[in-house]
Design a protein around this motif. Structure first.
Motif, mmCIF file in Angstrom:
data_model
loop_
_atom_site.group_PDB
_atom_site.id
_atom_site.type_symbol
_atom_site.label_atom_id
_atom_site.label_comp_id
_atom_site.label_asym_id
_atom_site.label_seq_id
_atom_site.Cartn_x
_atom_site.Cartn_y
_atom_site.Cartn_z
ATOM 1 N N ASP A 14 41.079 42.570 51.773
ATOM 2 C CA ASP A 14 40.312 41.451 52.338
ATOM 3 C C ASP A 14 39.072 41.094 51.511
ATOM 4 O OD1 ASP A 14 38.632 43.538 53.089
ATOM 5 O OD2 ASP A 14 38.714 43.107 55.230
ATOM 6 N N ASP A 15 38.836 41.775 50.398
ATOM 7 C CA ASP A 15 37.771 41.389 49.454
ATOM 8 C C ASP A 15 38.239 40.274 48.513
ATOM 9 O OD1 ASP A 15 35.897 43.351 50.347
ATOM 10 O OD2 ASP A 15 36.911 44.864 49.121
ATOM 11 N N ALA A 16 39.507 39.928 48.555
ATOM 12 C CA ALA A 16 40.088 38.999 47.587
ATOM 13 C C ALA A 16 39.381 37.654 47.552
ATOM 14 C CB ALA A 16 41.584 38.804 47.859
ATOM 15 N N GLY A 17 39.042 37.103 48.687
ATOM 16 C CA GLY A 17 38.427 35.774 48.723
ATOM 17 C C GLY A 17 37.081 35.724 48.034
ATOM 18 N N VAL A 18 36.217 36.676 48.343
ATOM 19 C CA VAL A 18 34.880 36.666 47.747
ATOM 20 C C VAL A 18 34.943 36.997 46.256
ATOM 21 C CG1 VAL A 18 34.251 39.056 48.353
ATOM 22 C CG2 VAL A 18 32.472 37.331 48.083
ATOM 23 N N ILE A 19 35.826 37.903 45.870
ATOM 24 C CA ILE A 19 35.974 38.222 44.445
ATOM 25 C C ILE A 19 36.500 37.004 43.693
ATOM 26 C CG2 ILE A 19 37.250 39.616 42.771
ATOM 27 C CD1 ILE A 19 36.976 41.956 44.791
ATOM 28 N N ALA A 45 44.850 34.344 46.294
ATOM 29 C CA ALA A 45 46.184 34.960 46.235
ATOM 30 C C ALA A 45 46.321 35.846 44.998
ATOM 31 C CB ALA A 45 47.268 33.878 46.238
ATOM 32 N N GLY A 46 45.821 35.378 43.868
ATOM 33 C CA GLY A 46 45.878 36.178 42.642
ATOM 34 C C GLY A 46 45.061 37.452 42.753
ATOM 35 N N GLN A 47 43.901 37.359 43.344
ATOM 36 C CA GLN A 47 43.070 38.549 43.536
ATOM 37 C C GLN A 47 43.701 39.502 44.548
ATOM 38 O OE1 GLN A 47 40.342 39.741 41.887
ATOM 39 N NE2 GLN A 47 40.859 38.090 40.464
ATOM 40 N N ARG A 48 44.321 38.957 45.570
ATOM 41 C CA ARG A 48 44.996 39.805 46.563
ATOM 42 C C ARG A 48 46.076 40.650 45.878
ATOM 43 N NH1 ARG A 48 44.980 39.799 51.947
ATOM 44 N NH2 ARG A 48 43.723 37.919 51.945
ATOM 45 N N ARG A 49 46.877 40.019 45.023
ATOM 46 C CA ARG A 49 47.921 40.765 44.302
ATOM 47 C C ARG A 49 47.306 41.808 43.358
ATOM 48 N NH1 ARG A 49 50.473 36.099 45.243
ATOM 49 N NH2 ARG A 49 49.733 34.909 43.452
ATOM 50 N N ARG A 50 46.233 41.420 42.676
ATOM 51 C CA ARG A 50 45.562 42.350 41.768
ATOM 52 C C ARG A 50 45.022 43.550 42.542
ATOM 53 N NH1 ARG A 50 40.604 43.648 39.691
ATOM 54 N NH2 ARG A 50 39.537 42.238 41.106
ATOM 55 N N ILE A 51 44.402 43.302 43.681
ATOM 56 C CA ILE A 51 43.841 44.387 44.492
ATOM 57 C C ILE A 51 44.946 45.287 45.024
ATOM 58 C CG2 ILE A 51 42.604 44.898 46.641
ATOM 59 C CD1 ILE A 51 40.907 42.314 45.993
ATOM 60 N N GLU A 52 46.055 44.720 45.441
ATOM 61 C CA GLU A 52 47.181 45.547 45.894
ATOM 62 C C GLU A 52 47.659 46.478 44.785
ATOM 63 O OE1 GLU A 52 49.795 42.457 47.264
ATOM 64 O OE2 GLU A 52 48.877 42.422 49.270
#
Length: 179
Positions: A14-19, A45-52
């Motif tokens: 859930d940090d994806a949006g701010v990052i 979406a790209g950050q969410r995948r990266r964080i996963e």
């Protein structure tokens, strides 16, 4: 503000949006210091995948990805990557702080805190990092945290259309930082 509290914690999906917002805003500012990224990197979406992916590597003991928080708000990241166990017991340190929060000591304090994680949680003996020759701010962060330069890698990284030299830094985690 110099009195802002800086903390770190393990990154969350859930940090994806701010990052993504920080990275999109600072895209040009970091272009000369980081490898080029596809447009998707700058989206939630790209950050969410990266964080996963980062969290999967964390689960396997390969990486410890954290966010840097200033008064509870995400302002950057600090990560231990390329974690090697015995006989080396070392990790490679990387970090960035959003330009809107730069120059306030957050990177310095975050590196100090991740060194504690490296020692106490990960049981590592050595920390390594590298910086571009002209990245004096990052070099100061490392020096304040007890790192010493140990060499220069010529034409080490290809960024922004050219090869660049980098300074390699090291710190034995058993040693107290020198002032």
């Amino acid at each position: 503000m110099a009195d802002e509290e800086t903390t770190i914690r393990l990154i969350r999906v859930d940090d994806a949006g701010v990052i993504a917002a920080h990275r999109a805003r600072d895209r040009q500012a970091y272009a000369a210091r980081e490898p080029a990224q596809p447009d998707e990197f700058y989206t939630e979406a790209g950050q969410r995948r990266r964080i996963e992916t980062l969290l999967g590597e964390h689960d396997r003991g390969e990486r410890w990805p954290a966010v840097i928080l200033a008064d509870g708000e995400v302002v950057g990241q600090v990560t231990v990557s390329t974690i090697l166990r015995a006989p080396f017991r070392k990790g490679f340190l990387g970090y960035w702080v959003a330009s809107a929060s730069g120059g306030r000591g957050h990177a310095t304090r975050a590196v100090s805190r991740i060194l504690t994680v490296m020692t106490e949680e990960l049981g590592l003996h050595r920390a390594e990092a590298h910086t571009r020759m002209d990245n004096l701010a990052s070099q100061r962060v490392l020096r304040v945290n007890g790192f010493q330069p140990w060499g220069v890698a010529h034409a080490h990284i290809f960024l922004d259309g050219a090869w660049h030299d980098e300074v390699f830094w090291e710190r034995t985690l058993d040693d107290a930082p020198s002032s």
